[in-house]
Design a protein around this motif. Structure first.
Motif, PDB file in Angstrom:
ATOM      1  N   ASP A  37       5.461 -12.758  -6.854  1.00  0.00           N
ATOM      2  CA  ASP A  37       6.161 -13.493  -5.799  1.00  0.00           C
ATOM      3  C   ASP A  37       7.621 -13.670  -6.210  1.00  0.00           C
ATOM      4  O   ASP A  37       7.913 -14.308  -7.217  1.00  0.00           O
ATOM      5  CB  ASP A  37       5.481 -14.849  -5.607  1.00  0.00           C
ATOM      6  CG  ASP A  37       6.174 -15.711  -4.551  1.00  0.00           C
ATOM      7  OD1 ASP A  37       7.115 -15.211  -3.898  1.00  0.00           O
ATOM      8  OD2 ASP A  37       5.774 -16.875  -4.396  1.00  0.00           O
ATOM      9  N   ALA A  38       8.527 -13.101  -5.428  1.00  0.00           N
ATOM     10  CA  ALA A  38       9.966 -13.209  -5.712  1.00  0.00           C
ATOM     11  C   ALA A  38      10.645 -14.118  -4.683  1.00  0.00           C
ATOM     12  O   ALA A  38      11.819 -13.953  -4.359  1.00  0.00           O
ATOM     13  CB  ALA A  38      10.608 -11.826  -5.707  1.00  0.00           C
ATOM     14  N   ILE A  90       1.922  -2.557  -9.361  1.00  0.00           N
ATOM     15  CA  ILE A  90       2.443  -3.916  -9.192  1.00  0.00           C
ATOM     16  C   ILE A  90       3.128  -3.971  -7.821  1.00  0.00           C
ATOM     17  O   ILE A  90       3.948  -3.110  -7.499  1.00  0.00           O
ATOM     18  CB  ILE A  90       3.489  -4.271 -10.270  1.00  0.00           C
ATOM     19  CG1 ILE A  90       2.900  -4.171 -11.673  1.00  0.00           C
ATOM     20  CG2 ILE A  90       4.059  -5.682 -10.014  1.00  0.00           C
ATOM     21  CD1 ILE A  90       1.879  -5.241 -12.005  1.00  0.00           C
ATOM     22  N   VAL A  91       2.776  -4.976  -7.010  1.00  0.00           N
ATOM     23  CA  VAL A  91       3.491  -5.166  -5.749  1.00  0.00           C
ATOM     24  C   VAL A  91       4.309  -6.456  -5.868  1.00  0.00           C
ATOM     25  O   VAL A  91       3.809  -7.493  -6.280  1.00  0.00           O
ATOM     26  CB  VAL A  91       2.528  -5.197  -4.545  1.00  0.00           C
ATOM     27  CG1 VAL A  91       1.472  -6.276  -4.679  1.00  0.00           C
ATOM     28  CG2 VAL A  91       3.307  -5.378  -3.256  1.00  0.00           C
ATOM     29  N   ARG A  92       5.593  -6.353  -5.548  1.00  0.00           N
ATOM     30  CA  ARG A  92       6.515  -7.500  -5.606  1.00  0.00           C
ATOM     31  C   ARG A  92       7.009  -7.778  -4.184  1.00  0.00           C
ATOM     32  O   ARG A  92       7.454  -6.848  -3.491  1.00  0.00           O
ATOM     33  CB  ARG A  92       7.689  -7.183  -6.522  1.00  0.00           C
ATOM     34  CG  ARG A  92       8.744  -8.276  -6.587  1.00  0.00           C
ATOM     35  CD  ARG A  92       9.890  -7.854  -7.491  1.00  0.00           C
ATOM     36  NE  ARG A  92       9.484  -7.781  -8.892  1.00  0.00           N
ATOM     37  CZ  ARG A  92      10.295  -7.389  -9.881  1.00  0.00           C
ATOM     38  NH1 ARG A  92      11.538  -7.017  -9.608  1.00  0.00           N
ATOM     39  NH2 ARG A  92       9.861  -7.355 -11.126  1.00  0.00           N
ATOM     40  N   VAL A 107       9.506  -5.682   0.144  1.00  0.00           N
ATOM     41  CA  VAL A 107       8.389  -5.315  -0.727  1.00  0.00           C
ATOM     42  C   VAL A 107       8.752  -4.093  -1.572  1.00  0.00           C
ATOM     43  O   VAL A 107       9.330  -3.130  -1.067  1.00  0.00           O
ATOM     44  CB  VAL A 107       7.122  -4.998   0.114  1.00  0.00           C
ATOM     45  CG1 VAL A 107       6.011  -4.430  -0.767  1.00  0.00           C
ATOM     46  CG2 VAL A 107       6.629  -6.246   0.831  1.00  0.00           C
ATOM     47  N   LYS A 108       8.408  -4.171  -2.863  1.00  0.00           N
ATOM     48  CA  LYS A 108       8.478  -2.993  -3.745  1.00  0.00           C
ATOM     49  C   LYS A 108       7.102  -2.782  -4.353  1.00  0.00           C
ATOM     50  O   LYS A 108       6.467  -3.746  -4.814  1.00  0.00           O
ATOM     51  CB  LYS A 108       9.474  -3.198  -4.883  1.00  0.00           C
ATOM     52  CG  LYS A 108      10.942  -3.196  -4.479  1.00  0.00           C
ATOM     53  CD  LYS A 108      11.815  -3.421  -5.702  1.00  0.00           C
ATOM     54  CE  LYS A 108      13.290  -3.500  -5.327  1.00  0.00           C
ATOM     55  NZ  LYS A 108      14.142  -3.803  -6.517  1.00  0.00           N
TER      56      LYS A 108
END
Length: 418
Positions: A37-38, A90-92, A107-108
């Protein structure tokens, strides 16, 4: 990882030839994925709800091993691939608003095995209350990236009728987790909603007025049009693939029968003629036949007939009280009463059969499980599970022997469509 994934999905494809086959051994190796979570400066409540939804969506796909640990990050910092030696992905995500108040999710997706950014996208939705659909869309795209069977049913609306008090029921649109809910029709007894087209722009429902009346509603314009009314009852139980014909149950002469209503010619055609109860018709086999519930054996059971012919075929030889069926191609799922408790609650389980074989597969084990509905791809089933005075939406992933429940916090669900 690609070779492993190919092996996984080849194995799944082998099992998928017949959905009535029960998978007894889960595929062992799935890609391990974590979520970062960013959105630290956004909203501590929404971003954590969003995190939980995205983690839950990835688990429901049944195509990932999901790390549920809550992790934070700064969206635009460089990524240290060595930080997650055991992960595959990894999903950020980062939630923000644009200048017009729309909710954005940047989303990255990082592929740890290749040390590359797999994709980078920005998702947008105008109504912040519909944020669950952003999480569902992201999960669908990550699922597509690894080449797994599609889970686009996550992005669809669920429509259901909810009892609010005696003789009152509302029509509600939601996502499949019930996180998003919006009441569309209220006031009076409004039941049996049914989507009118594959794009979910229109739906039918029954309003109990002076006579039971069938209406069609445009979800986006709010336009409501009266279709039919009948003494006794009227329910739209299915819509043809081209959206031009309805299967309706009507009881103009006391006992209900199945009819086809042509929306273009406005003519009714009677499909069943039986001096008892015939209800809940569903098109099967390219809309050429109809499966329905009838008490012609002295108890409710599942039968089928061609639209043009008169011969009736019994489809189920299990159970003495089978009801609320749904069809996809030549597959039929139905609810069967397992106990005969006159003064207490009975157990209703779901079963899956094929019209091409005599194999039967039980899908639930306990409780009151009713109103099964196939997903648009036929690989997932949505149903109602009643829990004391509450209801829950249940999801069954047929190819993976996985099931999930999403309780309705207020009210009791009468019927659903997907």
């Amino acid at each position: 990882m690609v070779r492993i994934l190919l092996l996984i999905f080849f194995s799944i494809a082998l099992f998928s030839k017949d959905l009535t086959m029960e998978i007894i051994k889960e595929v062992e190796k799935k890609p391990l994925i974590s979520v970062e979570d960013a959105s630290a400066i956004f909203s501590d409540s929404i971003n954590k709800k969003f995190f939980k939804l995205l983690v839950a969506d990835l688990k429901v796909t049944s195509h990932f091993n999901v790390d549920e640990s809550y992790r934070t990050a700064i969206f635009d910092t460089s990524f240290d691939f060595s930080k997650y030696p055991n992960n595959d992905l990894i999903v950020r995500f980062e939630l923000t608003f644009d200048d017009y108040g729309s909710l954005l999710s940047r989303v990255k997706l990082f592929n740890i095995k290749t040390s590359e950014i797999a994709f980078q996208k920005t998702y947008k939705i105008n109504d912040i209350k519909r944020y669950p659909f952003l999480a569902h869309k992201i999960a669908c795209d990550i699922n597509d990236y690894i080449g797994a069977p599609p889970v686009d049913w996550m992005r669809r609306f669920v429509i259901f009728s909810k009892y609010t008090s005696a003789k009152n029921a509302e029509i509600v649109v939601s996502d499949y987790t019930l996180t998003y809910q919006k009441t569309i029709i209220k006031g009076g007894l409004n039941v049996f909603p049914k989507w009118g087209d594959k794009n979910q722009r229109t739906f039918y429902y029954t309003a109990y007025e002076r006579k039971p009346t069938l209406y069609r509603v445009n979800l986006y314009t709010g336009e409501r049009k009266k279709i039919l009314s009948s003494e006794g009852m009227i329910v739209c139980s299915d819509v043809s693939k081209d959206g031009k014909k309805l299967l309706v149950t009507m009881a103009p002469s006391y006992q209900p029968d199945i009819y086809i209503y042509d929306l273009r010619t406005k003519r009714l055609k009677r499909v069943t003629r039986y001096p008892g109860i015939d209800v809940n018709g569903n098109f099967i086999e390219n809309d050429k036949r109809v499966v329905f519930i009838s008490d012609r054996l002295g108890y409710p059971n599942i039968f089928a007939k061609s639209i043009e012919g008169s011969a009736v075929e019994r489809l189920v030889y299990h159970g003495k009280n089978n009801s609320s069926c749904s069809a996809y191609g030549h597959y039929i799922v139905y609810s069967s009463r397992e106990t005969d408790n006159e003064f207490g609650k009975n157990i209703f389980n779901l079963y899956l059969i094929s019209t091409k074989s005599d194999y039967i597969r039980r899908l639930t084990a306990t409780g009151v499980n009713q109103f099964p509905r196939f997903s648009v791809d036929g690989e997932t089933i949505l149903y109602i599970k009643h829990l004391k005075n509450q209801s829950a939406l249940g999801i069954i992933r047929l190819n993976y022997n996985k099931s999930y429940l999403y309780p309705l916090k207020v009210g009791k669900i009468q019927s659903i469509d997907w």
